[in-house]
Design an enzyme around this catalytic site. Structure first.
Site, PDB file in Angstrom:
ATOM      1  N   CYS A  34       2.798   5.174  16.223  1.00 49.41           N
ATOM      2  CA  CYS A  34       3.423   5.918  17.019  1.00 49.41           C
ATOM      3  C   CYS A  34       4.476   6.592  16.039  1.00 49.41           C
ATOM      4  O   CYS A  34       4.836   6.446  15.298  1.00 49.41           O
ATOM      5  CB  CYS A  34       4.475   4.922  17.896  1.00 49.41           C
ATOM      6  SG  CYS A  34       3.899   3.951  18.998  1.00 49.41           S
ATOM      7  N   GLY A  41       0.930  -1.269  -0.104  1.00 53.64           N
ATOM      8  CA  GLY A  41       0.096   0.047   0.119  1.00 53.64           C
ATOM      9  C   GLY A  41       0.730   1.368   0.019  1.00 53.64           C
ATOM     10  O   GLY A  41       0.505   2.344  -0.699  1.00 53.64           O
TER      11      GLY A  41
HETATM   12  C1  LIG Z   1      -5.277   2.970   4.841  1.00 55.15           C
HETATM   13  C2  LIG Z   1      -3.904   2.548   4.702  1.00 55.15           C
HETATM   14  N1  LIG Z   1      -3.157   2.770   3.571  1.00 55.15           N
HETATM   15  C3  LIG Z   1      -2.066   2.256   3.253  1.00 55.15           C
HETATM   16  C4  LIG Z   1      -1.341   1.383   4.271  1.00 55.15           C
HETATM   17  C5  LIG Z   1       0.117   0.981   3.883  1.00 55.15           C
HETATM   18  O1  LIG Z   1      -0.184  -0.230   3.216  1.00 55.15           O
HETATM   19  P1  LIG Z   1       1.327  -1.276   3.321  1.00 55.15           P
HETATM   20  O2  LIG Z   1       1.289  -1.823   4.857  1.00 55.15           O
HETATM   21  O3  LIG Z   1       0.654  -2.430   2.609  1.00 55.15           O
HETATM   22  O4  LIG Z   1       2.461  -0.757   3.013  1.00 55.15           O
HETATM   23  C6  LIG Z   1      -2.273   0.872   5.354  1.00 55.15           C
HETATM   24  C7  LIG Z   1      -1.521   0.068   6.195  1.00 55.15           C
HETATM   25  O5  LIG Z   1      -1.576   0.044   7.704  1.00 55.15           O
HETATM   26  C8  LIG Z   1      -3.317   1.335   5.476  1.00 55.15           C
HETATM   27  O6  LIG Z   1      -4.175   1.034   6.551  1.00 55.15           O
END
Ligand SMILES: Cc1ncc(COP(=O)(O)O)c(C=O)c1O
Length: 396
Positions: free
Chosen positions: A338, A72
């Site tokens: 954090c 993500g």
């Molecule tokens: C809404 C949202 N966007 C992006 C991310 C980042 O994703 P990744 O852990 O695959 O890098 C997260 C992860 O916590 C998330 O909850």
């Protein structure tokens, strides 16, 4: 097998179900780089493209619109920076509209564009339930001037408080003004239907490990007409993304998505209905344990992700509660990251107008398709003592 601990932190990462693990491990045996022209390479390429086809089909986009990434965070960065650079190269505007309460991947990529790339950053306020109102976006576009706006970015489902945004309406407003939208759907996947074409977004970010796929695998769905300049250079494996492609990661992602989405469309076989019912009993149990607990985010219903329950507990520190519940065999989360090891009040709650002292008592419970009633019972059994101890620690 009796569960010895309760795992109520699926929004952080969700355990890999056995069939996904089997598909992933099997794919790890694949020999060959999918870019190679020999038989090994072609077999790897076939497995990769099959996975791409399946994920694209399940997410309502074309094969060519799906770019595999390392998760993500990379997808969000590629969307924001890549689309911003491409729009600037084409002589278009430099303003970026970003909703408040986004994930740090979005916040920090946007701030980097502001601090180093000449972007003007406009924050879009969210309401007390964490919702970005369509009128807020329309007014921001009118105030900035549509021609000045490079892109808009907002989250589909808030990862802390579970708010489901009116994504189709927001994307329609942006695209009517000629502005591409990026939507962070990482916390939406498996919780609400995610259909790229129907969303109207120019780009959508997703991640495999939030739905039981492998960590370090994600995708950016990038519309055919959207342009994103690459973040890294060095190959032409995928549009806007270089580097040897991860066949096993793609196969694992496809298997996880198939499993996560399979039951949701079938009447009478709704895994999400079961999760929603469990989540509702968790909410009722928490309220019974502490009538002062405040459910943050929307009321349970269509505007709240089925697996999310988020509370603030007056007079408690969220990190103390996480610690005390952990000692009692329950894994939960304060919900927010954090900053340098120091627990800070959540920027999402602050953007929703929650006073700092109340925001400090935040605790998030997130459920997955395999969460059991026993796990919820374990939490409800441990909570009264954890609350009592956290409150007496607060008083001391
Ligand atoms: C809404 C949202 N966007 C992006 C991310 C980042 O994703 P990744 O852990 O695959 O890098 C997260 C992860 O916590 C998330 O909850």
């Amino acid at each position: 097998m009796p569960q010895t601990r309760a795992y109520l932190d699926h929004a952080a990462t969700s355990p890999m179900p056995e069939p996904v693990l089997a598909a992933y491990v099997d794919a790890l045996r694949t020999v060959g780089n999918p870019a190679s022209t020999h038989a090994h390479g072609q077999a790897a390429s076939e497995a990769l493209e099959q996975a791409r086809d399946e994920i694209a089909g399940l997410l309502g986009c074309d094969h060519a619109e799906l770019i595999f990434t390392s998760g993500g965070t990379e997808s969000v960065n590629l969307a924001l920076k890549g689309m911003y650079w491409a729009r600037r190269r084409a002589g278009l505007g430099s303003t970026i509209l970003v909703a408040e309460g986004e994930h740090h991947a979005t916040i920090e990529a946007a701030e980097w564009l502001r601090d180093t790339q000449g972007a003007t950053l406009v924050w879009l306020p969210i309401d007390g339930a964490g919702r970005l109102a369509p009128e807020t976006l329309s007014s921001a576009i009118a105030a900035a001037g549509a021609a000045e706006v490079a892109l808009a970015s907002f989250i589909w489902v808030n990862n802390e408080v579970g708010t489901v945004q009116p994504v189709a309406q927001l994307c329609e407003i942006a695209s009517a003004a000629g502005i591409p939208s990026h939507v962070d759907a990482v916390a939406a996947l498996g919780q609400v239907p995610v259909d790229f074409t129907r969303s109207g977004a120019a780009a959508v970010s997703v991640s495999a490990h939030k739905i039981g796929g492998p960590v370090g695998v994600g995708a950016l769905l990038l519309g055919r007409r959207a342009v994103a300049d690459p973040l890294v250079h060095g190959g032409t494996q995928q549009r806007a993304r270089s580097g040897t492609q991860d066949v096993a990661g793609a196969v694992g992602f496809a298997a996880a998505l198939r499993l996560a989405l399979a039951p949701t469309g079938a009447p009478g076989n709704t895994a999400l209905a079961r999760v929603t019912a469990l989540r509702n009993s968790l909410i009722a149990g928490v309220r019974a344990a502490d009538p002062g607990a405040v459910l943050r985010g929307p009321a349970p219903g269509a505007e709240r992700a089925p697996g999310n329950a988020h509370f603030t507990f007056p007079g408690c520190q969220g990190d103390s509660l996480v610690f005390l519940l952990d000692a009692a065999g329950v894994s939960a989360s304060v919900g927010s990251a954090c900053q340098a090891g120091v627990a800070e009040p959540s920027h999402v709650l602050r953007a929703m107008g929650v006073p700092e002292a109340e925001a400090a008592g935040a605790l998030r419970f997130t459920l997955g398709a395999h969460t059991t009633a026993d796990e919820v019972d374990r939490l409800l059994a441990a909570l009264p003592d954890a609350l009592r101890r956290a409150r007496s620690a607060g008083l001391a």
